[in-house]
Design a protein around this motif. Structure first.
Motif, PDB file in Angstrom:
ATOM      1  N   VAL A   1      41.150  75.860  -7.729  1.00 38.97           N
ATOM      2  CA  VAL A   1      42.106  75.637  -6.643  1.00 38.97           C
ATOM      3  C   VAL A   1      41.393  75.640  -5.296  1.00 38.97           C
ATOM      4  O   VAL A   1      41.668  74.805  -4.436  1.00 38.97           O
ATOM      5  CB  VAL A   1      43.226  76.703  -6.701  1.00 38.97           C
ATOM      6  N   GLY A   2      40.453  76.536  -5.104  1.00 35.98           N
ATOM      7  CA  GLY A   2      39.723  76.593  -3.832  1.00 35.98           C
ATOM      8  C   GLY A   2      38.947  75.330  -3.547  1.00 35.98           C
ATOM      9  O   GLY A   2      38.988  74.792  -2.428  1.00 35.98           O
ATOM     10  N   GLU A   3      38.223  74.841  -4.540  1.00 35.33           N
ATOM     11  CA  GLU A   3      37.427  73.623  -4.342  1.00 35.33           C
ATOM     12  C   GLU A   3      38.310  72.395  -4.126  1.00 35.33           C
ATOM     13  O   GLU A   3      38.009  71.548  -3.285  1.00 35.33           O
ATOM     14  CB  GLU A   3      36.504  73.396  -5.544  1.00 35.33           C
ATOM     15  N   LEU A   4      39.405  72.284  -4.899  1.00 32.87           N
ATOM     16  CA  LEU A   4      40.268  71.118  -4.742  1.00 32.87           C
ATOM     17  C   LEU A   4      41.043  71.155  -3.426  1.00 32.87           C
ATOM     18  O   LEU A   4      41.303  70.101  -2.832  1.00 32.87           O
ATOM     19  CB  LEU A   4      41.230  71.007  -5.925  1.00 32.87           C
ATOM     20  N   GLU A   5      41.438  72.351  -2.965  1.00 36.30           N
ATOM     21  CA  GLU A   5      42.119  72.434  -1.673  1.00 36.30           C
ATOM     22  C   GLU A   5      41.174  72.081  -0.527  1.00 36.30           C
ATOM     23  O   GLU A   5      41.589  71.490   0.458  1.00 36.30           O
ATOM     24  CB  GLU A   5      42.709  73.834  -1.466  1.00 36.30           C
ATOM     25  N   LYS A   6      39.904  72.430  -0.674  1.00 30.09           N
ATOM     26  CA  LYS A   6      38.928  72.032   0.343  1.00 30.09           C
ATOM     27  C   LYS A   6      38.758  70.520   0.376  1.00 30.09           C
ATOM     28  O   LYS A   6      38.659  69.912   1.436  1.00 30.09           O
ATOM     29  CB  LYS A   6      37.567  72.677   0.056  1.00 30.09           C
ATOM     30  N   LYS A   7      38.739  69.912  -0.811  1.00 29.89           N
ATOM     31  CA  LYS A   7      38.481  68.484  -0.890  1.00 29.89           C
ATOM     32  C   LYS A   7      39.685  67.656  -0.431  1.00 29.89           C
ATOM     33  O   LYS A   7      39.539  66.723   0.355  1.00 29.89           O
ATOM     34  CB  LYS A   7      38.112  68.102  -2.319  1.00 29.89           C
ATOM     35  N   PHE A   8      40.881  67.985  -0.922  1.00 28.53           N
ATOM     36  CA  PHE A   8      42.054  67.159  -0.645  1.00 28.53           C
ATOM     37  C   PHE A   8      42.867  67.639   0.550  1.00 28.53           C
ATOM     38  O   PHE A   8      43.750  66.930   1.016  1.00 28.53           O
ATOM     39  CB  PHE A   8      42.967  67.106  -1.872  1.00 28.53           C
TER      40      PHE A   8
END
Length: 124
Positions: free
Chosen positions: A48-55
């Motif tokens: 969730v952390g990585e995807l929230e940073k990306k999107f």
């Protein structure tokens, strides 16, 4: 990385979350198979952390569950495949790092339902 190899994505949906008196926010709901849900929960914070940073959107992981009809073949329907238990499980998936402490359902005169939930304050 060890648990991530067992996590599969079956479906991704994008929603607009509307809050009362505020602008709507975009959110992405990722569905994983029910069998890989424990592995997804182990690496939930990193995914969730990585995807929230990306999107730059809210990301939620939900297990893909099936709802069986009331009248089916002559086998007994499992309790975890009923409509209400699947809805409760999806609600638990949506608030996963936290736990639901209390829940109140208000049925309005027009028949619509408003469900209020309280989350555990220690999980912040």
């Amino acid at each position: 990385k060890g648990d991530l190899q067992f996590v599969f994505i079956t479906q991704v949906r994008e929603f607009e979350i509307e809050t009362k008196g505020k602008a709507s926010k975009p959110a992405i709901v990722i569905q994983v198979p029910y069998r890989s849900l424990p592995y997804a929960r182990r690496v939930h914070s990193t995914i969730v952390g990585e995807l929230e940073k990306k999107f730059k959107k809210h990301i939620m992981l939900v297990g893909q569950r099936t709802i069986l009809p009331v009248k089916g073949n002559h086998q007994k329907r499992p309790r975890n495949r009923t409509l209400t238990s699947v809805h409760e499980a999806v609600l638990n998936d949506l608030v996963f790092p936290s736990t639901i402490v209390a829940k109140r359902t208000r049925v309005r005169l027009d028949g619509s339902r408003l469900i209020k939930i309280w989350l555990d304050g220690n999980d912040k």
